[in-house]
Design a protein around this motif. Structure first.
Motif, PDB file in Angstrom:
ATOM      1  N   LEU A 145       1.027  -1.354   0.218  1.00  0.00           N
ATOM      2  CA  LEU A 145      -0.067  -0.186  -0.157  1.00  0.00           C
ATOM      3  C   LEU A 145       1.230   1.243   0.030  1.00  0.00           C
ATOM      4  O   LEU A 145       2.193   0.824   0.500  1.00  0.00           O
ATOM      5  CB  LEU A 145      -0.843  -0.154   1.073  1.00  0.00           C
ATOM      6  CG  LEU A 145      -1.827  -1.188   0.942  1.00  0.00           C
ATOM      7  CD1 LEU A 145      -3.115  -0.963   2.619  1.00  0.00           C
ATOM      8  CD2 LEU A 145      -2.338  -0.915  -0.191  1.00  0.00           C
ATOM      9  N   SER A 146       0.564   2.107  -0.309  1.00  0.00           N
ATOM     10  CA  SER A 146       1.279   3.747  -0.663  1.00  0.00           C
ATOM     11  C   SER A 146       1.082   4.314   0.903  1.00  0.00           C
ATOM     12  O   SER A 146       0.004   3.778   1.320  1.00  0.00           O
ATOM     13  CB  SER A 146       0.747   4.162  -1.966  1.00  0.00           C
ATOM     14  OG  SER A 146      -0.294   5.514  -0.898  1.00  0.00           O
ATOM     15  N   PRO A 147       1.683   5.190   1.180  1.00  0.00           N
ATOM     16  CA  PRO A 147       2.157   6.179   2.095  1.00  0.00           C
ATOM     17  C   PRO A 147       0.793   6.277   1.840  1.00  0.00           C
ATOM     18  O   PRO A 147       0.342   6.554   3.416  1.00  0.00           O
ATOM     19  CB  PRO A 147       3.411   7.381   2.150  1.00  0.00           C
ATOM     20  CG  PRO A 147       4.615   6.390   1.481  1.00  0.00           C
ATOM     21  CD  PRO A 147       3.207   5.238   0.645  1.00  0.00           C
ATOM     22  N   ARG A 148       0.220   7.472   1.313  1.00  0.00           N
ATOM     23  CA  ARG A 148      -0.755   8.205   1.586  1.00  0.00           C
ATOM     24  C   ARG A 148      -2.449   6.827   1.506  1.00  0.00           C
ATOM     25  O   ARG A 148      -2.850   7.637   2.640  1.00  0.00           O
ATOM     26  CB  ARG A 148      -1.509   8.487   0.584  1.00  0.00           C
ATOM     27  CG  ARG A 148      -3.071  10.134   0.208  1.00  0.00           C
ATOM     28  CD  ARG A 148      -2.498  10.563   1.071  1.00  0.00           C
ATOM     29  NE  ARG A 148      -2.142  12.004   0.366  1.00  0.00           N
ATOM     30  CZ  ARG A 148      -1.821  13.386   1.382  1.00  0.00           C
ATOM     31  NH1 ARG A 148      -2.014  12.553   2.620  1.00  0.00           N
ATOM     32  NH2 ARG A 148      -1.348  13.654   0.913  1.00  0.00           N
ATOM     33  N   ALA A 184      -8.275  -0.745  -1.431  1.00  0.00           N
ATOM     34  CA  ALA A 184      -9.180  -2.577  -1.885  1.00  0.00           C
ATOM     35  C   ALA A 184      -8.768  -3.096  -3.446  1.00  0.00           C
ATOM     36  O   ALA A 184      -8.275  -4.167  -3.366  1.00  0.00           O
ATOM     37  CB  ALA A 184     -11.014  -1.903  -2.059  1.00  0.00           C
ATOM     38  N   LYS A 185      -8.790  -2.498  -3.891  1.00  0.00           N
ATOM     39  CA  LYS A 185      -7.875  -2.703  -5.300  1.00  0.00           C
ATOM     40  C   LYS A 185      -7.029  -4.468  -5.265  1.00  0.00           C
ATOM     41  O   LYS A 185      -6.237  -4.964  -5.184  1.00  0.00           O
ATOM     42  CB  LYS A 185      -8.241  -1.843  -6.631  1.00  0.00           C
ATOM     43  CG  LYS A 185      -7.671  -2.551  -8.066  1.00  0.00           C
ATOM     44  CD  LYS A 185      -7.398  -1.541  -8.886  1.00  0.00           C
ATOM     45  CE  LYS A 185      -7.633  -1.809 -10.222  1.00  0.00           C
ATOM     46  NZ  LYS A 185      -7.138  -0.653 -11.303  1.00  0.00           N
ATOM     47  N   ALA A 186      -5.219  -3.494  -4.441  1.00  0.00           N
ATOM     48  CA  ALA A 186      -4.854  -4.163  -4.486  1.00  0.00           C
ATOM     49  C   ALA A 186      -4.813  -5.445  -3.843  1.00  0.00           C
ATOM     50  O   ALA A 186      -4.245  -6.022  -4.018  1.00  0.00           O
ATOM     51  CB  ALA A 186      -3.666  -2.807  -3.713  1.00  0.00           C
ATOM     52  N   TYR A 187      -5.627  -5.666  -2.370  1.00  0.00           N
ATOM     53  CA  TYR A 187      -5.854  -6.727  -1.877  1.00  0.00           C
ATOM     54  C   TYR A 187      -5.939  -7.277  -3.130  1.00  0.00           C
ATOM     55  O   TYR A 187      -6.105  -8.564  -3.403  1.00  0.00           O
ATOM     56  CB  TYR A 187      -6.632  -6.199  -1.095  1.00  0.00           C
ATOM     57  CG  TYR A 187      -5.245  -6.039   0.043  1.00  0.00           C
ATOM     58  CD1 TYR A 187      -5.033  -6.787   1.107  1.00  0.00           C
ATOM     59  CD2 TYR A 187      -5.559  -4.487   1.128  1.00  0.00           C
ATOM     60  CE1 TYR A 187      -4.453  -6.450   2.819  1.00  0.00           C
ATOM     61  CE2 TYR A 187      -5.573  -4.291   1.710  1.00  0.00           C
ATOM     62  CZ  TYR A 187      -4.472  -5.421   2.906  1.00  0.00           C
ATOM     63  OH  TYR A 187      -3.461  -5.296   3.647  1.00  0.00           O
ATOM     64  N   ALA A 204      -5.670  -3.981   6.449  1.00  0.00           N
ATOM     65  CA  ALA A 204      -4.895  -3.350   6.823  1.00  0.00           C
ATOM     66  C   ALA A 204      -4.030  -3.659   8.619  1.00  0.00           C
ATOM     67  O   ALA A 204      -2.511  -3.532   8.414  1.00  0.00           O
ATOM     68  CB  ALA A 204      -4.560  -2.366   6.186  1.00  0.00           C
ATOM     69  N   ARG A 205      -4.615  -3.355   9.234  1.00  0.00           N
ATOM     70  CA  ARG A 205      -4.155  -3.688  10.354  1.00  0.00           C
ATOM     71  C   ARG A 205      -3.462  -5.499  10.639  1.00  0.00           C
ATOM     72  O   ARG A 205      -2.594  -5.229  10.729  1.00  0.00           O
ATOM     73  CB  ARG A 205      -4.653  -3.395  11.667  1.00  0.00           C
ATOM     74  CG  ARG A 205      -4.210  -3.388  13.025  1.00  0.00           C
ATOM     75  CD  ARG A 205      -5.374  -3.198  13.970  1.00  0.00           C
ATOM     76  NE  ARG A 205      -5.913  -1.982  13.771  1.00  0.00           N
ATOM     77  CZ  ARG A 205      -6.972  -1.161  13.331  1.00  0.00           C
ATOM     78  NH1 ARG A 205      -7.961  -2.485  13.631  1.00  0.00           N
ATOM     79  NH2 ARG A 205      -6.656   0.220  13.875  1.00  0.00           N
ATOM     80  N   ALA A 206      -4.086  -6.110  10.108  1.00  0.00           N
ATOM     81  CA  ALA A 206      -3.732  -7.953  10.328  1.00  0.00           C
ATOM     82  C   ALA A 206      -2.371  -7.830   9.458  1.00  0.00           C
ATOM     83  O   ALA A 206      -1.275  -8.800  10.203  1.00  0.00           O
ATOM     84  CB  ALA A 206      -4.254  -8.326  10.318  1.00  0.00           C
ATOM     85  N   ASP A 207      -2.464  -6.817   8.431  1.00  0.00           N
ATOM     86  CA  ASP A 207      -1.159  -6.977   7.985  1.00  0.00           C
ATOM     87  C   ASP A 207       0.497  -6.151   8.609  1.00  0.00           C
ATOM     88  O   ASP A 207       1.180  -6.729   8.102  1.00  0.00           O
ATOM     89  CB  ASP A 207      -0.941  -7.048   5.984  1.00  0.00           C
ATOM     90  CG  ASP A 207      -1.312  -7.607   5.752  1.00  0.00           C
ATOM     91  OD1 ASP A 207      -1.815  -9.038   6.453  1.00  0.00           O
ATOM     92  OD2 ASP A 207      -1.709  -7.721   4.339  1.00  0.00           O
TER      93      ASP A 207
END
Length: 212
Positions: A145-148, A184-187, A204-207
């Protein structure tokens, strides 16, 4: 005769480390566990001048994120190896980026742990198992995921409405939604359906994206 490798450790499970120290005595006579501490400050006070390598547990309650601790120890000229049960690629790679010399998983055999410590001291990347190597190097492990996107997910996870998130970051509400859609698309492209924004935040938190 090999030079004695002096090992320090930052961990809140001293019993595990004492067992490791005993195992070194039996199977790795070239190394000795000489200091155990619960924080970087405590370790630096005790044994900064007498260590060849530091084993760092990545999950110590009340302590800074692992990458910050790594940076602090590296600034003091210490070789740091992650010694952990952590298997989330994001915090592992963040700590490696801060200067950690490799990853040792606590479940790995003591022989592999000892060899990884030797590798780190020799200036090589330390990896105690195939899983450790994969966590460090396999680009297919973990969604990027990007920083933003992470910044927005962190703000939304704190309960801020999209409009307030946009105002805080200096962007429009539509842009906030676009970044979330891209995350969401990246996932999804990695084979993971996150569902709504709450599912996206949970994943995202789990990762480990929202740590630190």
């Amino acid at each position: 005769m090999s030079r004695l490798i002096r090992v320090g450790a930052i961990d809140n499970h001293p019993v595990v480390l004492l067992g490791l120290g005993a195992a070194f005595a039996e199977t790795a006579p070239d190394m000795r566990l000489v200091a155990i501490a619960g924080s970087a400050d405590e370790l630096l006070e005790r044994a900064h001048d007498g260590l060849d390598v530091v084993l760092l547990d990545m999950r110590i309650p009340g302590q800074p994120p692992a990458h910050e601790t790594v940076a602090t120890l590296v600034e003091h000229g210490l070789v740091v190896v992650l010694f952990t049960a952590e298997e989330r690629p994001v915090p592992v790679r963040r700590a490696i980026g801060a200067g950690a010399a490799g990853l040792i998983l606590k479940v790995d055999p003591v022989e592999s742990i000892a060899q990884s410590i030797r590798d780190a001291v020799a200036g090589d990347l330390a990896c105690s198992s195939q899983l450790a190597t994969m966590l460090l190097s396999d680009e297919d492990v973990g969604t990027r995921l990007s920083p933003r996107q992470i910044e927005i997910l962190r703000a939304v996870s704190a309960g801020l409405p999209y409009r307030m998130v946009g105002r805080q970051l200096g962007i429009g509400e539509v842009t906030v939604r676009e970044h979330l859609a891209r995350a969401a698309k990246a996932y999804r492209e990695g084979g993971v359906e996150t569902g709504n924004v709450h599912g996206l935040i949970s994943r995202a938190r789990a990762d480990g994206h929202l740590d630190g």
